[in-house]
Motif scaffolding. Structure first.
Motif, PDB file in Angstrom:
ATOM      1  N   GLN A   6      -3.189  25.779   6.597  1.00  0.00           N
ATOM      2  CA  GLN A   6      -2.576  24.769   7.788  1.00  0.00           C
ATOM      3  C   GLN A   6      -2.178  25.886   8.866  1.00  0.00           C
ATOM      4  O   GLN A   6      -2.574  26.314   9.910  1.00  0.00           O
ATOM      5  N   THR A   7      -2.069  27.136   8.466  1.00  0.00           N
ATOM      6  CA  THR A   7      -1.815  28.153   9.071  1.00  0.00           C
ATOM      7  C   THR A   7      -3.133  28.945   9.516  1.00  0.00           C
ATOM      8  O   THR A   7      -3.266  29.056  10.998  1.00  0.00           O
ATOM      9  N   THR A  45      -4.283  26.461  12.306  1.00  0.00           N
ATOM     10  CA  THR A  45      -3.952  27.399  13.811  1.00  0.00           C
ATOM     11  C   THR A  45      -4.280  27.756  14.663  1.00  0.00           C
ATOM     12  O   THR A  45      -3.836  27.974  15.816  1.00  0.00           O
ATOM     13  N   TYR A  46      -4.532  29.102  14.301  1.00  0.00           N
ATOM     14  CA  TYR A  46      -4.838  29.782  14.871  1.00  0.00           C
ATOM     15  C   TYR A  46      -6.474  30.298  14.703  1.00  0.00           C
ATOM     16  O   TYR A  46      -7.589  32.060  14.780  1.00  0.00           O
ATOM     17  N   LYS A  60     -13.161  27.757  11.433  1.00  0.00           N
ATOM     18  CA  LYS A  60     -12.447  26.266  11.225  1.00  0.00           C
ATOM     19  C   LYS A  60     -12.900  25.740  10.121  1.00  0.00           C
ATOM     20  O   LYS A  60     -12.026  24.903   9.078  1.00  0.00           O
ATOM     21  N   TYR A 105     -11.239  27.288   6.589  1.00  0.00           N
ATOM     22  CA  TYR A 105     -10.040  27.031   7.111  1.00  0.00           C
ATOM     23  C   TYR A 105     -10.275  25.066   6.431  1.00  0.00           C
ATOM     24  O   TYR A 105      -8.617  24.857   5.810  1.00  0.00           O
ATOM     25  N   GLN A 124       0.397  17.596   8.227  1.00  0.00           N
ATOM     26  CA  GLN A 124       1.022  19.515   8.820  1.00  0.00           C
ATOM     27  C   GLN A 124      -0.069  20.085   9.843  1.00  0.00           C
ATOM     28  O   GLN A 124      -0.756  20.583  10.136  1.00  0.00           O
ATOM     29  N   LYS A 125       1.423  20.835  10.984  1.00  0.00           N
ATOM     30  CA  LYS A 125       0.013  21.479  12.318  1.00  0.00           C
ATOM     31  C   LYS A 125       1.253  22.729  12.192  1.00  0.00           C
ATOM     32  O   LYS A 125       2.388  22.980  12.277  1.00  0.00           O
ATOM     33  N   GLY A 126       0.465  24.000  12.762  1.00  0.00           N
ATOM     34  CA  GLY A 126       1.057  25.127  13.480  1.00  0.00           C
ATOM     35  C   GLY A 126       1.502  26.007  11.652  1.00  0.00           C
ATOM     36  O   GLY A 126       1.301  25.961  10.883  1.00  0.00           O
ATOM     37  N   TYR A 127       2.220  26.717  12.217  1.00  0.00           N
ATOM     38  CA  TYR A 127       2.526  27.525  10.774  1.00  0.00           C
ATOM     39  C   TYR A 127       3.819  27.236   9.712  1.00  0.00           C
ATOM     40  O   TYR A 127       4.443  26.519  10.166  1.00  0.00           O
TER      41      TYR A 127
END
Length: 212
Positions: A17-18, A21-22, A29, A32, A61-64
């Motif tokens: 997930q993290t 995000t980055y 991509k 992950y 679930q998004k973001g850190y």
């Protein structure tokens, strides 16, 4: 004790997930997304849940990646004989087992605000927070079934100031129970230890808050 498969699946999912995000390019991509798929398959192997359900929960679930926050409103009173009583709601999604009213904290709400809202929705009671009693790791304090995400549980003592319309259809009507004669509890939400420990805080408001 949290099983290793659940611990590893959570860590893989959090890393995926993290990372998504980055991710700076398609190569990262894809890597992950592969990690996310492995985490979902590991969760399915351990829990027996359908793969589409697990992947759907992970995809939301998004973001850190951080732990989720569960808040519980603890309401007590003393009856005419001086014995303690606790207010619980029946969790219809868990076979009608009983729990402190509560749930996950929403974005743009403080933990105490979320607790007040949850008590209103689930018990039809307007309350004010009088004390933060404890901050616990779900896996260490009462959680009995696997859950895909790590959870912190916050327990607040509440004082009833009024009533309102109950709006949550996932819980039944609230009911008072003697402290020494509890119903079957929804242990993933509220354990007998939680009920007894919060009652100690009710009896002694000067007690320091617990924490893991």
């Amino acid at each position: 004790m949290i099983p290793n498969w659940l611990k590893y699946a959570r860590e893989l999912q959090a890393a995926a997930q993290t990372g998504l995000t980055y991710a700076a390019n398609k190569y990262e991509k894809d890597r992950y997304e592969h990690l996310a798929d492995l985490a979902a398959r590991m969760m399915v192997e351990g829990s027996g849940e359908p793969i589409d359900l697990v992947k759907g929960a992970f995809a939301e679930q998004k973001g850190y990646a951080t732990p989720k926050v569960d808040v519980r409103g603890c309401i007590y009173r003393t009856d005419a004989d001086g014995k303690g009583q606790v207010l619980l709601v029946d969790e219809l999604n868990d076979g009608g087992k009983w729990t402190f009213p509560g749930g996950f904290s929403d974005p743009n709400e403080g933990p105490s605000e979320s607790c007040v809202r949850e008590v209103e929705e689930e018990a039809g009671l307007i309350v004010k927070i009088t004390k933060l009693c404890g901050i616990y790791d779900r896996d260490k304090r009462g959680g009995t079934s696997p859950y895909p995400f790590h959870i912190y549980k916050l327990f607040f003592l509440c004082e009833v100031t009024g009533t309102c319309e109950k709006s949550n259809l996932e819980t039944g009507d609230p009911k008072w129970f003697p402290i020494d004669d509890l119903p079957e509890l929804s242990w993933d939400r509220t354990s007998a230890w939680h009920v007894q420990r919060m009652y100690e805080h009710f009896l002694n408001p000067a007690m320091a808050a617990d924490y893991d």
